[in-house]
Write an enzyme that holds these catalytic residues in place. Sequence first.
Site, PDB file in Angstrom:
ATOM      1  N   LYS A  61       0.852  -1.186   0.000  1.00  0.00           N
ATOM      2  CA  LYS A  61       0.000   0.000   0.000  1.00  0.00           C
ATOM      3  C   LYS A  61       0.890   1.238   0.000  1.00  0.00           C
ATOM      4  CE  LYS A  61      -3.843   1.935   2.759  1.00  0.00           C
ATOM      5  NZ  LYS A  61      -4.560   1.793   4.060  1.00  0.00           N
ATOM      6  N   SER A 136      -9.596   1.984   3.269  1.00  0.00           N
ATOM      7  CA  SER A 136      -8.796   2.702   2.309  1.00  0.00           C
ATOM      8  C   SER A 136      -7.891   1.831   1.454  1.00  0.00           C
ATOM      9  CB  SER A 136      -7.937   3.751   3.035  1.00  0.00           C
ATOM     10  OG  SER A 136      -7.005   3.107   3.881  1.00  0.00           O
ATOM     11  N   SER A 160      -9.281  -0.306   7.428  1.00  0.00           N
ATOM     12  CA  SER A 160      -8.779  -0.245   6.052  1.00  0.00           C
ATOM     13  C   SER A 160      -8.088  -1.487   5.510  1.00  0.00           C
ATOM     14  CB  SER A 160      -7.823   0.935   5.899  1.00  0.00           C
ATOM     15  OG  SER A 160      -8.566   2.116   5.854  1.00  0.00           O
TER      16      SER A 160
HETATM   17  N1  GLN Z   1     -12.648   4.343   6.785  1.00  0.00           N
HETATM   18  C1  GLN Z   1     -11.970   4.801   7.961  1.00  0.00           C
HETATM   19  C2  GLN Z   1     -11.562   6.236   7.791  1.00  0.00           C
HETATM   20  O1  GLN Z   1     -11.910   6.790   6.809  1.00  0.00           O
HETATM   21  C3  GLN Z   1     -10.784   3.949   8.245  1.00  0.00           C
HETATM   22  C4  GLN Z   1      -9.664   4.233   7.366  1.00  0.00           C
HETATM   23  C5  GLN Z   1      -8.444   3.474   7.745  1.00  0.00           C
HETATM   24  O2  GLN Z   1      -8.507   2.460   8.455  1.00  0.00           O
HETATM   25  N2  GLN Z   1      -7.307   3.969   7.342  1.00  0.00           N
HETATM   26  O3  GLN Z   1     -10.921   6.806   8.611  1.00  0.00           O
END
Ligand code: GLN
Length: 467
Positions: A61, A136, A160
């Site tokens: 990532k 994400s 994410s």
């Molecule tokens: N969807 C969550 C956010 O927008 C988690 C994102 C993540 O785990 N990086 O913060």
Amino acid sequence: MIDTLRLTAEEAMGLLKSKEVSPRELWDAYRAAIEERDEELHCFLSLVDRPEGDGVPIALKDVIGTKGIETTAGSKILKGYVPVFDSTVAARVKQARLPVLGKTNLDEFAMGSSTENSGFGPTHNPWDLTRVPGGSGGGSAAAVAAGLAPWALGSDTGGSIKQPASLCGIVGLRPTYGTVSRHGIVALASSLDQVGPTTKTVRDCALLYRVIAGRDPLDSTTAEVPPVEIPEAEDLDGVRIGVPPELNEAEGIEPGVRENVERAIELCLELGAETVEVSLPRSVEYGVPCYYLIQPAEASSNLARYDGVRYGLRVGDGTYHDMVERTRDAGFGDEPKRRIMLGAYALSAGYYEAFYGQAQKVRTVIADEHRAAFEQVDVLVSPTSPTVAFPLGAKTQDPLAMYLSDLLTIPSNMAGLPGLSIPCGLSQGLPVGFQIIGPQFAENTLFRVGHALERALEFDYVPERLR
Ligand code: GLN
């Protein structure tokens, strides 16, 4: 002929070991798959030209800092930023001789649940190109599901790794906070961020976790980790499973998701597990609101460093303040701007106690509730995501609806606990994820439960349209 859609990382290791396939042939097979399918999927933000290492290739990532390879965190403000050092995770991957295929797409600064917030365009779900892969870490999850990489690393702050794994029909582990080094990772919310594997099988997940986990002198929040066991047992004898109603009957869980999860729980019982009644009365109700104070607060502080001086983009050549303002205006997308404002407000002198301070207290309540539950059970289970993959664009105009994608993954994250998502079936032709949460440092238990259940479920992780 190497079938990258089916091949697990463990099988790939076997092929290399027996010399049936050379490291170069393996690398080329994934590169060919990327050539063939990434134009429509858009999993990768950048590719590496030559393999460095003779092991099983891997995708990372793009929040994972890689020496000499552009690292953007999905943001235009970091376009052109090439780290001069490796993150600890990248260094461990190199030490294990796993060549990096490339860097995968994500929501900008890992803020989002669909990968649509990427500054470089969305990733598509390999099961249905009109749908999101989750976020994400949508790029990593879609890459593994579509056979573009045998395994990948993501990062999980609120969900994410787990949520995109769920939406793409593969396995994802968010490890216990403090087991994997954050040194050299682009920070979102430092008290929550954790790097972890995205793979096709639970055994692959354990193998990759073994590569990255462990204390790192460069990250003082890391701890010694118990030796990682690669799971073998196919029964669940003696395992006590908690099915908290708050996580399993929450509003917004699709009926098809619930049915699949219920069937998986029944399978656990057939495999020898027993269920024990537990509940998390406040964790689910307060998880998301509490997260959206703490996370933006920490994010606003972490994102202050992107000033046009130190990294990537710079816009304007007037005064310092003018340049910083213009750089941040042009470089950040809507979601980081929203969270910087929210976070700065929550941290401002007059409101610090009322918002950030209060949220920290609620976080303690959430951790205590989980601790109490784990006095009675070995694992807690639930759906990973309330829904299957949703259509692109469905939630982009409604940030609150998007935030609820993580309703079921956030509570245990707030408590610093590990969670594993494995696919447990299909609803509307799309994968459903099963979340297994454990107490701190119980990754081996999660692998054991996940592996036995995976064997019994016999889920086919190759997206139907690619079979
Ligand atoms: N969807 C969550 C956010 O927008 C988690 C994102 C993540 O785990 N990086 O913060």
